[in-house]
Design a protein around this motif. Sequence first.
Motif, PDB file in Angstrom:
ATOM      1  N   UNK A  28       0.798  -1.214   0.000  1.00  0.00           N
ATOM      2  CA  UNK A  28       0.000   0.000   0.000  1.00  0.00           C
ATOM      3  C   UNK A  28       0.837   1.273   0.000  1.00  0.00           C
ATOM      4  N   UNK A  29       1.803   1.373   0.900  1.00  0.00           N
ATOM      5  CA  UNK A  29       2.586   2.606   0.993  1.00  0.00           C
ATOM      6  C   UNK A  29       3.357   2.891  -0.293  1.00  0.00           C
ATOM      7  N   UNK A  30       3.928   1.857  -0.891  1.00  0.00           N
ATOM      8  CA  UNK A  30       4.656   2.046  -2.156  1.00  0.00           C
ATOM      9  C   UNK A  30       3.698   2.486  -3.262  1.00  0.00           C
ATOM     10  N   UNK A  31       2.535   1.838  -3.351  1.00  0.00           N
ATOM     11  CA  UNK A  31       1.542   2.234  -4.354  1.00  0.00           C
ATOM     12  C   UNK A  31       1.056   3.659  -4.095  1.00  0.00           C
ATOM     13  N   UNK A  32       0.886   4.016  -2.849  1.00  0.00           N
ATOM     14  CA  UNK A  32       0.432   5.361  -2.492  1.00  0.00           C
ATOM     15  C   UNK A  32       1.464   6.411  -2.908  1.00  0.00           C
ATOM     16  N   UNK A  33       2.752   6.106  -2.703  1.00  0.00           N
ATOM     17  CA  UNK A  33       3.808   7.034  -3.136  1.00  0.00           C
ATOM     18  C   UNK A  33       3.801   7.163  -4.660  1.00  0.00           C
ATOM     19  N   UNK A  34       3.653   6.033  -5.355  1.00  0.00           N
ATOM     20  CA  UNK A  34       3.610   6.067  -6.819  1.00  0.00           C
ATOM     21  C   UNK A  34       2.439   6.931  -7.290  1.00  0.00           C
ATOM     22  N   UNK A  70       2.238 -13.439 -10.937  1.00  0.00           N
ATOM     23  CA  UNK A  70       3.253 -12.413 -10.762  1.00  0.00           C
ATOM     24  C   UNK A  70       4.623 -13.061 -10.693  1.00  0.00           C
ATOM     25  N   UNK A  71       5.553 -12.499 -11.433  1.00  0.00           N
ATOM     26  CA  UNK A  71       6.919 -13.012 -11.473  1.00  0.00           C
ATOM     27  C   UNK A  71       7.800 -12.307 -10.445  1.00  0.00           C
ATOM     28  N   UNK A  72       7.199 -11.783  -9.411  1.00  0.00           N
ATOM     29  CA  UNK A  72       7.953 -11.110  -8.361  1.00  0.00           C
ATOM     30  C   UNK A  72       7.552  -9.661  -8.202  1.00  0.00           C
ATOM     31  N   UNK A  73       8.233  -9.007  -7.284  1.00  0.00           N
ATOM     32  CA  UNK A  73       7.952  -7.621  -6.930  1.00  0.00           C
ATOM     33  C   UNK A  73       8.044  -6.662  -8.118  1.00  0.00           C
ATOM     34  N   UNK A  74       9.131  -6.702  -8.909  1.00  0.00           N
ATOM     35  CA  UNK A  74       9.211  -5.757 -10.043  1.00  0.00           C
ATOM     36  C   UNK A  74       8.052  -5.923 -11.028  1.00  0.00           C
ATOM     37  N   UNK A  75       7.672  -7.162 -11.306  1.00  0.00           N
ATOM     38  CA  UNK A  75       6.566  -7.422 -12.232  1.00  0.00           C
ATOM     39  C   UNK A  75       5.263  -6.844 -11.679  1.00  0.00           C
ATOM     40  N   UNK A  76       5.020  -7.039 -10.385  1.00  0.00           N
ATOM     41  CA  UNK A  76       3.807  -6.520  -9.765  1.00  0.00           C
ATOM     42  C   UNK A  76       3.755  -4.995  -9.864  1.00  0.00           C
ATOM     43  N   UNK A  77       4.851  -4.317  -9.515  1.00  0.00           N
ATOM     44  CA  UNK A  77       4.842  -2.855  -9.528  1.00  0.00           C
ATOM     45  C   UNK A  77       4.810  -2.296 -10.956  1.00  0.00           C
ATOM     46  N   UNK A  78       5.389  -3.012 -11.905  1.00  0.00           N
ATOM     47  CA  UNK A  78       5.268  -2.589 -13.309  1.00  0.00           C
ATOM     48  C   UNK A  78       3.807  -2.694 -13.749  1.00  0.00           C
ATOM     49  N   UNK A  79       3.131  -3.762 -13.334  1.00  0.00           N
ATOM     50  CA  UNK A  79       1.709  -3.912 -13.654  1.00  0.00           C
ATOM     51  C   UNK A  79       0.892  -2.826 -12.957  1.00  0.00           C
ATOM     52  N   UNK A  80       1.285  -2.449 -11.746  1.00  0.00           N
ATOM     53  CA  UNK A  80       0.597  -1.371 -11.032  1.00  0.00           C
ATOM     54  C   UNK A  80       0.748  -0.056 -11.797  1.00  0.00           C
ATOM     55  N   UNK A  81       1.932   0.201 -12.328  1.00  0.00           N
ATOM     56  CA  UNK A  81       2.147   1.416 -13.129  1.00  0.00           C
ATOM     57  C   UNK A  81       1.237   1.412 -14.345  1.00  0.00           C
ATOM     58  N   UNK A  82       1.130   0.268 -14.996  1.00  0.00           N
ATOM     59  CA  UNK A  82       0.245   0.140 -16.167  1.00  0.00           C
ATOM     60  C   UNK A  82      -1.208   0.374 -15.763  1.00  0.00           C
ATOM     61  N   UNK A  83      -1.630  -0.208 -14.649  1.00  0.00           N
ATOM     62  CA  UNK A  83      -3.009  -0.026 -14.192  1.00  0.00           C
ATOM     63  C   UNK A  83      -3.297   1.441 -13.888  1.00  0.00           C
ATOM     64  N   UNK A  84      -2.358   2.125 -13.218  1.00  0.00           N
ATOM     65  CA  UNK A  84      -2.551   3.545 -12.911  1.00  0.00           C
ATOM     66  C   UNK A  84      -2.647   4.356 -14.196  1.00  0.00           C
ATOM     67  N   UNK A  85      -1.819   4.011 -15.158  1.00  0.00           N
ATOM     68  CA  UNK A  85      -1.867   4.705 -16.453  1.00  0.00           C
ATOM     69  C   UNK A  85      -3.251   4.550 -17.072  1.00  0.00           C
ATOM     70  N   UNK A  86      -3.746   3.337 -17.114  1.00  0.00           N
ATOM     71  CA  UNK A  86      -5.066   3.079 -17.725  1.00  0.00           C
ATOM     72  C   UNK A  86      -6.169   3.849 -17.004  1.00  0.00           C
ATOM     73  N   UNK A  87      -6.123   3.873 -15.689  1.00  0.00           N
ATOM     74  CA  UNK A  87      -7.144   4.573 -14.910  1.00  0.00           C
ATOM     75  C   UNK A  87      -7.111   6.066 -15.217  1.00  0.00           C
ATOM     76  N   UNK A  88      -5.922   6.650 -15.261  1.00  0.00           N
ATOM     77  CA  UNK A  88      -5.802   8.077 -15.549  1.00  0.00           C
ATOM     78  C   UNK A  88      -6.237   8.403 -16.975  1.00  0.00           C
ATOM     79  N   UNK A  89      -5.936   7.504 -17.904  1.00  0.00           N
ATOM     80  CA  UNK A  89      -6.375   7.715 -19.289  1.00  0.00           C
ATOM     81  C   UNK A  89      -7.899   7.659 -19.373  1.00  0.00           C
TER      82      UNK A  89
END
Length: 189
Positions: A28-34, A70-89
């Motif tokens: 949560x905290x990492x996603x919140x910072x992103x 999920x292939x690990x932490x980096x994969x999860x956070x990369x997917x989170x970045x993609x999800x945030x992008x889609x939501x903002x678009x």
Amino acid sequence: MPRDITEVLDAMNAGDCHATEELLPLVYEELRRMAGRKMNHEMASHTLQPTALVHEAFLRLVGDHRGPTWEGRPHFFAAAAEAMRRILIESARRRRTEKRGGDRRRTELTHVDAAVEADDAESLLALDEALTKLERTDSDLAKLVELRYFTGLTVEQTADMLGTSPRTVKRHWAYARAWLHREMNALDS
């Protein structure tokens, strides 16, 4: 002993539906910072708040227990970045439909770290269109842009997420910004 992010993601991949409940407090905290970094680029009148962006992105990522593995932490956070992008678009498209009627405006490259300041829906949509085109030709470069622009990660954080050097990230970031700028200007012509 509490599990770390990788262990929880592995448990989710193995079908443990209770692992999803463990994941949110860990990320949560990492996603919140992103989300907060990304929302700093949005208009002051933007109605979507960082907390709402985090919750929506998290639901898209893990809302369906049969979702992606999920292939690990980096994969999860990369997917989170993609999800945030889609939501903002999607939010920008709704705002454009409601307020602006769909006409594009030319956008100049003015910010050192961003390809475009998303001060209006048209700019964000033009960026998304150019980024989608980049994704078809160089998906790794598009992922770098998502991490840097849509989540506001630093060069070092992006390098860590992508498993590369900060020097490579800087070089690719400079190229991506120039490429996106050229494409967005071509869209406006």
